[in-house]
Motif scaffolding. Structure first.
Motif, PDB file in Angstrom:
ATOM      1  N   SER A  76     -60.265-111.472 -64.056  1.00 36.13           N
ATOM      2  CA  SER A  76     -62.086-111.390 -64.034  1.00 36.13           C
ATOM      3  C   SER A  76     -61.972-109.767 -64.492  1.00 36.13           C
ATOM      4  O   SER A  76     -61.346-109.299 -64.942  1.00 36.13           O
ATOM      5  CB  SER A  76     -62.312-111.352 -62.592  1.00 36.13           C
ATOM      6  OG  SER A  76     -61.603-110.353 -61.716  1.00 36.13           O
ATOM      7  N   GLN A  77     -63.360-109.496 -65.008  1.00 33.46           N
ATOM      8  CA  GLN A  77     -63.436-108.483 -65.744  1.00 33.46           C
ATOM      9  C   GLN A  77     -64.922-107.871 -65.061  1.00 33.46           C
ATOM     10  O   GLN A  77     -65.704-108.935 -64.944  1.00 33.46           O
ATOM     11  CB  GLN A  77     -63.455-108.495 -67.192  1.00 33.46           C
ATOM     12  CG  GLN A  77     -64.144-109.802 -67.862  1.00 33.46           C
ATOM     13  CD  GLN A  77     -63.850-109.798 -69.304  1.00 33.46           C
ATOM     14  OE1 GLN A  77     -62.980-110.858 -69.577  1.00 33.46           O
ATOM     15  NE2 GLN A  77     -64.713-109.114 -70.053  1.00 33.46           N
ATOM     16  N   ASN A  79     -67.485-106.751 -66.645  1.00 32.87           N
ATOM     17  CA  ASN A  79     -68.491-107.097 -67.670  1.00 32.87           C
ATOM     18  C   ASN A  79     -67.850-107.785 -68.941  1.00 32.87           C
ATOM     19  O   ASN A  79     -66.568-107.487 -69.163  1.00 32.87           O
ATOM     20  CB  ASN A  79     -69.335-105.899 -68.152  1.00 32.87           C
ATOM     21  CG  ASN A  79     -68.697-104.932 -68.957  1.00 32.87           C
ATOM     22  OD1 ASN A  79     -68.670-105.311 -70.309  1.00 32.87           O
ATOM     23  ND2 ASN A  79     -68.579-103.747 -68.630  1.00 32.87           N
ATOM     24  N   SER A  80     -68.737-108.604 -69.382  1.00 34.54           N
ATOM     25  CA  SER A  80     -68.111-109.327 -70.584  1.00 34.54           C
ATOM     26  C   SER A  80     -68.789-108.900 -72.010  1.00 34.54           C
ATOM     27  O   SER A  80     -68.945-109.625 -72.966  1.00 34.54           O
ATOM     28  CB  SER A  80     -68.170-110.837 -70.329  1.00 34.54           C
ATOM     29  OG  SER A  80     -69.777-111.053 -70.193  1.00 34.54           O
ATOM     30  N   ASP A  81     -69.114-107.313 -71.827  1.00 34.13           N
ATOM     31  CA  ASP A  81     -70.006-107.240 -73.183  1.00 34.13           C
ATOM     32  C   ASP A  81     -69.164-106.855 -74.353  1.00 34.13           C
ATOM     33  O   ASP A  81     -69.460-107.076 -75.416  1.00 34.13           O
ATOM     34  CB  ASP A  81     -70.862-105.880 -72.914  1.00 34.13           C
ATOM     35  CG  ASP A  81     -71.915-106.075 -71.798  1.00 34.13           C
ATOM     36  OD1 ASP A  81     -72.283-107.348 -71.802  1.00 34.13           O
ATOM     37  OD2 ASP A  81     -72.348-105.286 -71.173  1.00 34.13           O
ATOM     38  N   TYR A  82     -67.825-106.515 -73.984  1.00 36.02           N
ATOM     39  CA  TYR A  82     -66.990-105.873 -75.050  1.00 36.02           C
ATOM     40  C   TYR A  82     -65.904-107.011 -75.506  1.00 36.02           C
ATOM     41  O   TYR A  82     -65.131-106.585 -76.626  1.00 36.02           O
ATOM     42  CB  TYR A  82     -66.486-104.701 -74.608  1.00 36.02           C
ATOM     43  CG  TYR A  82     -67.630-103.741 -74.255  1.00 36.02           C
ATOM     44  CD1 TYR A  82     -68.395-102.991 -75.588  1.00 36.02           C
ATOM     45  CD2 TYR A  82     -68.274-103.463 -73.175  1.00 36.02           C
ATOM     46  CE1 TYR A  82     -69.660-102.434 -75.069  1.00 36.02           C
ATOM     47  CE2 TYR A  82     -69.227-102.338 -72.769  1.00 36.02           C
ATOM     48  CZ  TYR A  82     -69.976-102.111 -73.659  1.00 36.02           C
ATOM     49  OH  TYR A  82     -71.338-101.559 -73.606  1.00 36.02           O
ATOM     50  N   LYS A  84     -63.275-110.706 -74.395  1.00 31.47           N
ATOM     51  CA  LYS A  84     -62.993-111.668 -73.192  1.00 31.47           C
ATOM     52  C   LYS A  84     -61.290-111.671 -73.101  1.00 31.47           C
ATOM     53  O   LYS A  84     -60.713-111.679 -74.067  1.00 31.47           O
ATOM     54  CB  LYS A  84     -63.502-113.073 -73.968  1.00 31.47           C
ATOM     55  CG  LYS A  84     -63.040-114.485 -72.907  1.00 31.47           C
ATOM     56  CD  LYS A  84     -63.394-115.580 -73.819  1.00 31.47           C
ATOM     57  CE  LYS A  84     -62.740-116.703 -72.668  1.00 31.47           C
ATOM     58  NZ  LYS A  84     -63.080-117.972 -73.511  1.00 31.47           N
ATOM     59  N   THR A  86     -58.010-113.225 -71.310  1.00 30.42           N
ATOM     60  CA  THR A  86     -57.332-114.214 -70.747  1.00 30.42           C
ATOM     61  C   THR A  86     -55.861-113.973 -70.485  1.00 30.42           C
ATOM     62  O   THR A  86     -55.419-113.044 -70.777  1.00 30.42           O
ATOM     63  CB  THR A  86     -57.251-115.439 -72.009  1.00 30.42           C
ATOM     64  OG1 THR A  86     -56.496-115.041 -73.109  1.00 30.42           O
ATOM     65  CG2 THR A  86     -58.472-116.088 -72.359  1.00 30.42           C
ATOM     66  N   LEU A 240     -56.727-109.986 -75.424  1.00 28.76           N
ATOM     67  CA  LEU A 240     -58.162-109.697 -75.286  1.00 28.76           C
ATOM     68  C   LEU A 240     -58.720-110.099 -76.629  1.00 28.76           C
ATOM     69  O   LEU A 240     -58.159-109.941 -77.566  1.00 28.76           O
ATOM     70  CB  LEU A 240     -58.017-108.113 -75.182  1.00 28.76           C
ATOM     71  CG  LEU A 240     -57.510-107.191 -74.201  1.00 28.76           C
ATOM     72  CD1 LEU A 240     -57.948-105.891 -74.098  1.00 28.76           C
ATOM     73  CD2 LEU A 240     -58.313-108.135 -72.574  1.00 28.76           C
ATOM     74  N   THR A 243     -65.074-107.991 -78.794  1.00 32.50           N
ATOM     75  CA  THR A 243     -66.442-108.462 -79.472  1.00 32.50           C
ATOM     76  C   THR A 243     -67.187-107.356 -79.656  1.00 32.50           C
ATOM     77  O   THR A 243     -68.185-107.613 -80.420  1.00 32.50           O
ATOM     78  CB  THR A 243     -67.051-109.461 -78.553  1.00 32.50           C
ATOM     79  OG1 THR A 243     -67.212-108.890 -77.250  1.00 32.50           O
ATOM     80  CG2 THR A 243     -66.359-110.789 -78.485  1.00 32.50           C
ATOM     81  N   THR A 251     -64.387-101.104 -68.870  1.00 33.46           N
ATOM     82  CA  THR A 251     -64.346-102.300 -68.418  1.00 33.46           C
ATOM     83  C   THR A 251     -63.180-102.661 -67.725  1.00 33.46           C
ATOM     84  O   THR A 251     -62.127-102.325 -67.794  1.00 33.46           O
ATOM     85  CB  THR A 251     -64.373-103.480 -69.172  1.00 33.46           C
ATOM     86  OG1 THR A 251     -65.505-103.531 -70.244  1.00 33.46           O
ATOM     87  CG2 THR A 251     -64.295-104.753 -68.643  1.00 33.46           C
ATOM     88  N   ILE A 253     -60.417-104.818 -65.739  1.00 37.36           N
ATOM     89  CA  ILE A 253     -59.865-106.017 -65.590  1.00 37.36           C
ATOM     90  C   ILE A 253     -58.960-106.187 -64.333  1.00 37.36           C
ATOM     91  O   ILE A 253     -58.182-105.532 -64.020  1.00 37.36           O
ATOM     92  CB  ILE A 253     -58.783-106.440 -66.857  1.00 37.36           C
ATOM     93  CG1 ILE A 253     -59.609-106.185 -68.278  1.00 37.36           C
ATOM     94  CG2 ILE A 253     -58.170-107.805 -66.946  1.00 37.36           C
ATOM     95  CD1 ILE A 253     -58.650-106.318 -69.621  1.00 37.36           C
TER      96      ILE A 253
END
Length: 455
Positions: A76-77, A79-82, A84, A86, A240, A243, A251, A253
């Motif tokens: 989980s992170q 925020n997902s602004d920067y 994604k 996995t 990572l 984006t 952020t 993780i």
């Protein structure tokens, strides 16, 4: 075959009598054949159902033979602004602080503008380099900027650039863009004129439009540079996909053990095992009230399968973890009086949390693990030429012999019918002869002198 009409001499229905006698002789055997054939076809149907259930059970076992079922993690992170994030089975639980300072981008360079994209440029050659690779393009005397673009894109040696034409205010320009990001993929263009002019060299004096740059990020204070925005070699087991970038934003993780996949696989295994055992019971049960047996009642195939499955399920399995040997009952899976499995979900959850490694070994250890042993056992039934194929071959042979018996009976009844017709026809001739003699005798008596007929 003899006469099939009504007896001329006797007036008897010889065909009907022969048919009735043949039917009486063969009816019992035909009924027996039909009953046997029905049972054999029912067995084929039952074995087919059993095979299908075994196949579904084996499919479910496959999940329990894979490491990723037990080694999975979740991420989980904040925020997902920067980016994604996995994870794979190698991820290490923990928290990681990530700042994306800069995204990687690919270089773009442009030629000088020309008056017309479809007019010849000048004869010569172009050597185009991308990083450490390069390829050559031969330019003919009649080739235009459009022709050169097509040749670049069609070149089998071109692995690194894409060419396009942009019609700007100053005129059309050929734009070369690197297919890959990062400073390792810089574009170079060398033009050589061979016609004494300078059209090609002048046109392909390239200007940088977009600079190549690497991605820059920091992970827990450690600066990292990457030529790509897909970063998979920084944090163990974490990938990572960058984006966006903002040097002022952090952020978090969070990587954790994921027990859901293992729990789901074990639950699915129990459900499919119960479905298989229910199928076996339904195919082999006997109803004392109605005195009727199921399709495979009394058949050794389902009984043997059921017995061996139960033996494997109740076995203990050695592991190298602190828990030593493991059994299904240790993780909350027990057998009911009906021979099915039931799960204590809380106990299973606690067991996975406490010793996921030991449970993994219990299921997936090659040759000796529960899933591995069950898969090998089931495969012995399902494989080509295996137990089920052998049983089907036996039934097919029985059906073939039954068909031979039907044909033999038909031949026997045909011969019997012929014999009966001969006998009845002979009898009919005798009766006809007797009737003729009787008629002649009466005629003779009637013609004798002094004989008066009664009226």
């Amino acid at each position: 075959m003899g006469l099939t009409s009504v007896g001329i001499g006797s007036g008897m229905d010889i065909a009907g009598i022969v048919t009735a006698l043949v039917n009486a002789e063969s009816a019992g055997k035909i009924a027996s054949f039909d009953t046997t054939e029905g049972k054999l076809n029912a067995q084929i149907s039952g074995i087919g159902l059993l095979k299908s259930s075994l196949s579904e059970f084996q499919d479910q076992l496959e999940l329990l033979t894979k490491s990723e079922t037990f080694d999975s993690h979740k991420v989980s992170q904040s925020n997902s602004d920067y980016f994604k994030a996995t994870v794979d089975e190698n991820a290490v639980p923990g928290k990681y602080q990530v700042i994306v300072e800069q995204l990687a981008q690919s270089q773009k360079v442009g030629s000088a503008a020309v008056a017309d994209a479809d007019s010849p440029i000048g004869e010569g050659s172009l050597t185009i380099g991308v990083g450490s690779d390069s390829f050559d393009i031969e330019v003919g005397a009649e080739d235009s900027l459009t022709d050169i673009m097509d040749k670049i894109n069609a070149s089998e040696d071109n692995y690194g650039v894409t060419a396009t034409i942009i019609n700007g205010d100053d005129g059309p320009q050929l734009i070369l863009g690197a297919k890959n990001t990062g400073t390792d993929n810089l574009i170079t263009v060398t033009a050589t004129d061979i016609d004494g002019g300078t059209g090609l060299a002048d046109t392909f004096t390239m200007t940088e439009l977009t600079p190549a740059q690497d991605a820059v990020l920091t992970v827990d204070g450690v600066k990292v540079t990457s030529s790509s925005n897909d970063v998979s070699d920084i944090i163990t087991g974490v990938s990572l996909e960058l984006t966006d970038a903002d040097i002022g934003k952090t952020t978090t993780i969070t990587v954790e053990e994921d027990t859901a996949k293992a729990t789901s696989a074990i639950t699915g295994f129990v459900d499919s095992y119960n479905a298989l055992m229910t199928t076996i019971q339904d195919l082999s049960r006997y109803d004392a009230a109605t005195e009727n047996g199921a399709i495979l009642q009394g058949d050794p195939l389902p009984r043997s399968l059921q017995s061996q499955l139960r033996n494997i399920i109740s076995s203990s399995f050695e592991t190298s973890s602190g828990s030593g040997s493991q059994m299904l009952m240790n993780i909350g899976i027990t057998t009911t009086r009906e021979g099915l499995l039931e799960i204590d979900e809380d106990k299973l959850s606690d067991a996975i949390e406490a010793d996921k490694g030991g449970i993994k070994e219990m299921f997936i250890t090659e040759d000796t693990g529960l899933a591995s042993r069950l898969d090998t056992f089931v495969e012995s039934y399902l494989e080509p030429g295996g137990i089920i194929d052998g049983r089907n071959d036996t039934i097919d042979n029985q059906l073939s012999r039954l068909e031979d018996s039907r044909e033999a009976l038909n031949l026997k009844m045909s011969a019997y019918s012929d014999r009966l017709y001969k006998q009845f026809n002979a009898m009919d001739l005798v009766v006809a002869s007797l009737n003729s003699q009787s008629s002649s005798l009466f005629n003779a008596l009637d013609s004798m002198p002094g004989v008066v007929k009664k009226t």
